[in-house]
Design a protein around this motif. Sequence first.
Motif, PDB file in Angstrom:
ATOM      1  N   ASN A 139      -8.758  15.435 -13.597  1.00  0.00           N
ATOM      2  CA  ASN A 139      -7.374  15.735 -13.250  1.00  0.00           C
ATOM      3  C   ASN A 139      -7.292  16.925 -12.311  1.00  0.00           C
ATOM      4  O   ASN A 139      -6.457  16.955 -11.413  1.00  0.00           O
ATOM      5  N   TRP A 192      -9.521  17.750 -10.093  1.00  0.00           N
ATOM      6  CA  TRP A 192      -9.916  17.288  -8.760  1.00  0.00           C
ATOM      7  C   TRP A 192      -8.798  16.500  -8.107  1.00  0.00           C
ATOM      8  O   TRP A 192      -8.519  16.672  -6.932  1.00  0.00           O
ATOM      9  N   SER A 193      -8.162  15.601  -8.851  1.00  0.00           N
ATOM     10  CA  SER A 193      -7.096  14.802  -8.243  1.00  0.00           C
ATOM     11  C   SER A 193      -5.915  15.689  -7.834  1.00  0.00           C
ATOM     12  O   SER A 193      -5.300  15.461  -6.790  1.00  0.00           O
ATOM     13  N   ASP A 194      -5.607  16.703  -8.635  1.00  0.00           N
ATOM     14  CA  ASP A 194      -4.545  17.643  -8.247  1.00  0.00           C
ATOM     15  C   ASP A 194      -4.917  18.393  -6.979  1.00  0.00           C
ATOM     16  O   ASP A 194      -4.100  18.566  -6.084  1.00  0.00           O
ATOM     17  N   ILE A 202      -6.967  17.412  -4.609  1.00  0.00           N
ATOM     18  CA  ILE A 202      -6.950  16.492  -3.473  1.00  0.00           C
ATOM     19  C   ILE A 202      -5.516  16.213  -3.039  1.00  0.00           C
ATOM     20  O   ILE A 202      -5.206  16.213  -1.850  1.00  0.00           O
ATOM     21  N   GLU A 203      -4.632  15.984  -4.004  1.00  0.00           N
ATOM     22  CA  GLU A 203      -3.231  15.719  -3.658  1.00  0.00           C
ATOM     23  C   GLU A 203      -2.604  16.903  -2.912  1.00  0.00           C
ATOM     24  O   GLU A 203      -1.841  16.711  -1.975  1.00  0.00           O
ATOM     25  N   ARG A 204      -2.929  18.113  -3.338  1.00  0.00           N
ATOM     26  CA  ARG A 204      -2.350  19.297  -2.687  1.00  0.00           C
ATOM     27  C   ARG A 204      -2.948  19.542  -1.303  1.00  0.00           C
ATOM     28  O   ARG A 204      -2.294  20.103  -0.428  1.00  0.00           O
ATOM     29  N   ASN A 205      -4.188  19.138  -1.097  1.00  0.00           N
ATOM     30  CA  ASN A 205      -4.897  19.488   0.136  1.00  0.00           C
ATOM     31  C   ASN A 205      -5.314  18.279   0.964  1.00  0.00           C
ATOM     32  O   ASN A 205      -6.238  18.371   1.769  1.00  0.00           O
ATOM     33  N   ILE A 206      -4.634  17.152   0.805  1.00  0.00           N
ATOM     34  CA  ILE A 206      -5.040  15.928   1.486  1.00  0.00           C
ATOM     35  C   ILE A 206      -4.999  16.055   3.007  1.00  0.00           C
ATOM     36  O   ILE A 206      -5.741  15.374   3.706  1.00  0.00           O
ATOM     37  N   ASP A 207      -4.177  16.950   3.541  1.00  0.00           N
ATOM     38  CA  ASP A 207      -4.075  17.100   4.987  1.00  0.00           C
ATOM     39  C   ASP A 207      -5.104  18.069   5.571  1.00  0.00           C
ATOM     40  O   ASP A 207      -5.191  18.203   6.790  1.00  0.00           O
ATOM     41  N   LYS A 259     -10.341  15.715   3.933  1.00  0.00           N
ATOM     42  CA  LYS A 259     -10.402  14.359   4.490  1.00  0.00           C
ATOM     43  C   LYS A 259     -11.844  13.953   4.764  1.00  0.00           C
ATOM     44  O   LYS A 259     -12.263  12.837   4.467  1.00  0.00           O
TER      45      LYS A 259
END
Length: 67
Positions: free
Chosen positions: A3, A5-7, A9-14, A19
């Motif tokens: 969780n 890691w997914s948080d 990634i969601e916050r820093n996807i840009d 990427k």
Amino acid sequence: MSNQWSDFIERNIDVPEVKSALKSAKNHSDIKQNYICLVPFEAEPSGFSKVISTWKLKQEQTEDQNA
């Protein structure tokens, strides 16, 4: 842990580094799926041929779906 890691990634996807890391992980997974064959060490050559032909058929189907 997953969780977190997914948080992240969601916050820093840009972020370009995130990427790039995700693309690298996907490529690694794809390579692993393409080249790992479960064949017993003692298998006959025909067993290897069967696995390779199945793999080639799966690759062709994937390419047809992507086209």
